[in-house]
Enzyme design. Sequence first.
Site, PDB file in Angstrom:
ATOM      1  N   LYS A  59       0.863  -1.188   0.000  1.00 34.69           N
ATOM      2  CA  LYS A  59       0.000   0.000   0.000  1.00 34.69           C
ATOM      3  C   LYS A  59       0.897   1.236   0.000  1.00 34.69           C
ATOM      4  CE  LYS A  59      -1.364   2.804   2.848  1.00 34.69           C
ATOM      5  NZ  LYS A  59      -1.206   4.037   2.049  1.00 34.69           N
ATOM      6  N   GLU A  98      11.148  16.522  13.960  1.00 37.60           N
ATOM      7  CA  GLU A  98      11.643  16.203  12.629  1.00 37.60           C
ATOM      8  C   GLU A  98      11.121  17.303  11.683  1.00 37.60           C
ATOM      9  OE1 GLU A  98      10.355  12.342  11.200  1.00 37.60           O
ATOM     10  OE2 GLU A  98      12.251  12.049  10.161  1.00 37.60           O
TER      11      GLU A  98
HETATM   12  P1  ADP Z   1       4.102  10.800   6.501  1.00 36.37           P
HETATM   13  O1  ADP Z   1       4.083  11.884   7.522  1.00 36.37           O
HETATM   14  O2  ADP Z   1       5.394  10.561   5.847  1.00 36.37           O
HETATM   15  O3  ADP Z   1       2.943  10.838   5.541  1.00 36.37           O
HETATM   16  P2  ADP Z   1       2.831   8.585   7.761  1.00 36.37           P
HETATM   17  O4  ADP Z   1       3.380   7.730   8.836  1.00 36.37           O
HETATM   18  O5  ADP Z   1       1.596   9.379   8.051  1.00 36.37           O
HETATM   19  O6  ADP Z   1       4.032   9.502   7.348  1.00 36.37           O
HETATM   20  O7  ADP Z   1       2.548   7.764   6.449  1.00 36.37           O
HETATM   21  C1  ADP Z   1       3.345   6.706   5.987  1.00 36.37           C
HETATM   22  C2  ADP Z   1       2.443   5.659   5.371  1.00 36.37           C
HETATM   23  O8  ADP Z   1       1.550   5.188   6.375  1.00 36.37           O
HETATM   24  C3  ADP Z   1       1.564   6.138   4.221  1.00 36.37           C
HETATM   25  O9  ADP Z   1       1.428   5.077   3.292  1.00 36.37           O
HETATM   26  C4  ADP Z   1       0.237   6.410   4.910  1.00 36.37           C
HETATM   27  O10 ADP Z   1      -0.860   6.314   4.032  1.00 36.37           O
HETATM   28  C5  ADP Z   1       0.207   5.294   5.923  1.00 36.37           C
HETATM   29  N1  ADP Z   1      -0.635   5.548   7.099  1.00 36.37           N
HETATM   30  C6  ADP Z   1      -0.809   6.705   7.764  1.00 36.37           C
HETATM   31  N2  ADP Z   1      -1.619   6.525   8.824  1.00 36.37           N
HETATM   32  C7  ADP Z   1      -1.973   5.215   8.833  1.00 36.37           C
HETATM   33  C8  ADP Z   1      -2.786   4.393   9.684  1.00 36.37           C
HETATM   34  N3  ADP Z   1      -3.406   4.890  10.735  1.00 36.37           N
HETATM   35  N4  ADP Z   1      -2.891   3.089   9.379  1.00 36.37           N
HETATM   36  C9  ADP Z   1      -2.260   2.577   8.313  1.00 36.37           C
HETATM   37  N5  ADP Z   1      -1.485   3.282   7.496  1.00 36.37           N
HETATM   38  C10 ADP Z   1      -1.329   4.586   7.723  1.00 36.37           C
END
Ligand code: ADP
Length: 486
Positions: free
Chosen positions: A183, A390
Amino acid sequence: MTAEIRFSVESLHKELYIGGAWRPASDRSTLEVLDPATEQPIARVSDASVEDGLAAVAAAQQAQPGWAARPPRERGEVLRRAFELMVLHKEALARLITLENGKALAESRAEVAYAAEFLRWFSEEAVRIQGEISTAPSGSNRIVVIKQPVGVALFVTPWNFPAAMATRKIGPALAAGCAVVLKPAKETPLTALAMAEIFEEAGVPGGVVNVLPSRRSSQLIGALLKDTRIRKLSFTGSTETGRILLEQAARNIVKCSMELGGNAPFIVFDDADLEVAVASAMVAKMRNGGQSCTAANRFYAQRGVAAEFAKRFAGAMREIKMGHGLEDGVQLGPLINAEARSKVSQLVEQAQGGGAKLMAGGKAPNGRGFFYEPTVLFDVAPDMQVMKQEIFGPVAPIAIFDTEDEAIALANSTDLGLVSFVHTSDIGRGLRACERIEAGMVGLNRGLVSDPAAPFGGWKQSGIGREGAHEGMLEYLETKYIAANW
Ligand code: ADP
């Protein structure tokens, strides 16, 4: 099709890739992809539902045993072909990355080369999966240890390196004999879809690699982590999201690899070669416009060289050409979105309010695109937010220190521990600092550490496990011990 028109936004498949076929989302939902340099939509892709996720897991589970049974050499050769296809289509893939992520084309080319290298490295590792054999201390039997693929792996990847974060996980998984469900981040699904086409063309059987863009990630991943067919989770992203996923993975005791946030210190000792230090600061700070978990986040310069280092660093930052990543000569593109830019600009304003001296940049230009100027702040108090959070942008805060002990204490004053950078001409001091720093990686007189042949990963809340190197393979292998009499 020629190499030029392959992987253009127009020619790319924009549906979900499940079981070796392209299909729309079960509920026909789509998501829009933006060019962060223009804020304009560039494409619509299918937006996977939970139902689609479960279909992908079923396809992966069905395909996995057959893939694992293929001779390691064959798995390796399929990966090698995928590497060669990435190299062949490097320019088109780089353009795609620039369009959806915003990074300058030169950076996108470097990412494609880096991403492809994971496939080459793991194509070579596929034939080096080794066990152990020994005699039990009592002499009663043999202890035979073998390594077997962990099963179906679920990958959640970020937008900052849309190609490399995918291949860094898919490479070792396929080499080990696992099937995967990827994903990608909703901001950068196009590169992931292009990678699906590459794997298909390289000869990866249907179901072994499944790609599911989705903007419903918490719902989708939450449901998949309840499915006991998922045996492995590899995540790259923020520490906050990693924590949520670890909690969800705990229910089924899923094996986890976590590449999370960083807060890298960059230490410049009085005896450092300043030319080298500035060049490496530029790389450590500005790779991907600062939007990298390995980005130097806090600069600590020893009092004797601090002002000179700051002056030269600010001079180099002012030279950077910012603009649309596809334009000639551009070195810095926009940030990924408006939220990222407002976070960066708040951190800079706060630091200036706290007495930091602005030596370059310091604002977002007017007009379209989520741009922010390359910025240097000098004499920043170590407890300012800009030194603790960060930044994920082109901003370099510099603090002054006096002693080696003070520098190490400052470097370690964080719950994160991904990478650190140390600059000194004294090899003893350099190695001593490397040993004392609490981080999974250290750059010694060097601003770039990432290498597919080296174990990438963090200490403390920066992560669990390693990617790349032989260690990266072990994340996809289970150990089986056979107590044998013969
Ligand atoms: P960034 O700040 O780099 O977007 P995230 O940790 O929010 O970092 O996102 C990294 C990945 O995790 C992306 O693919 C995002 O869609 C996914 N993501 C964010 N929140 C969730 C969640 N609660 N459950 C599963 N995947 C998530």
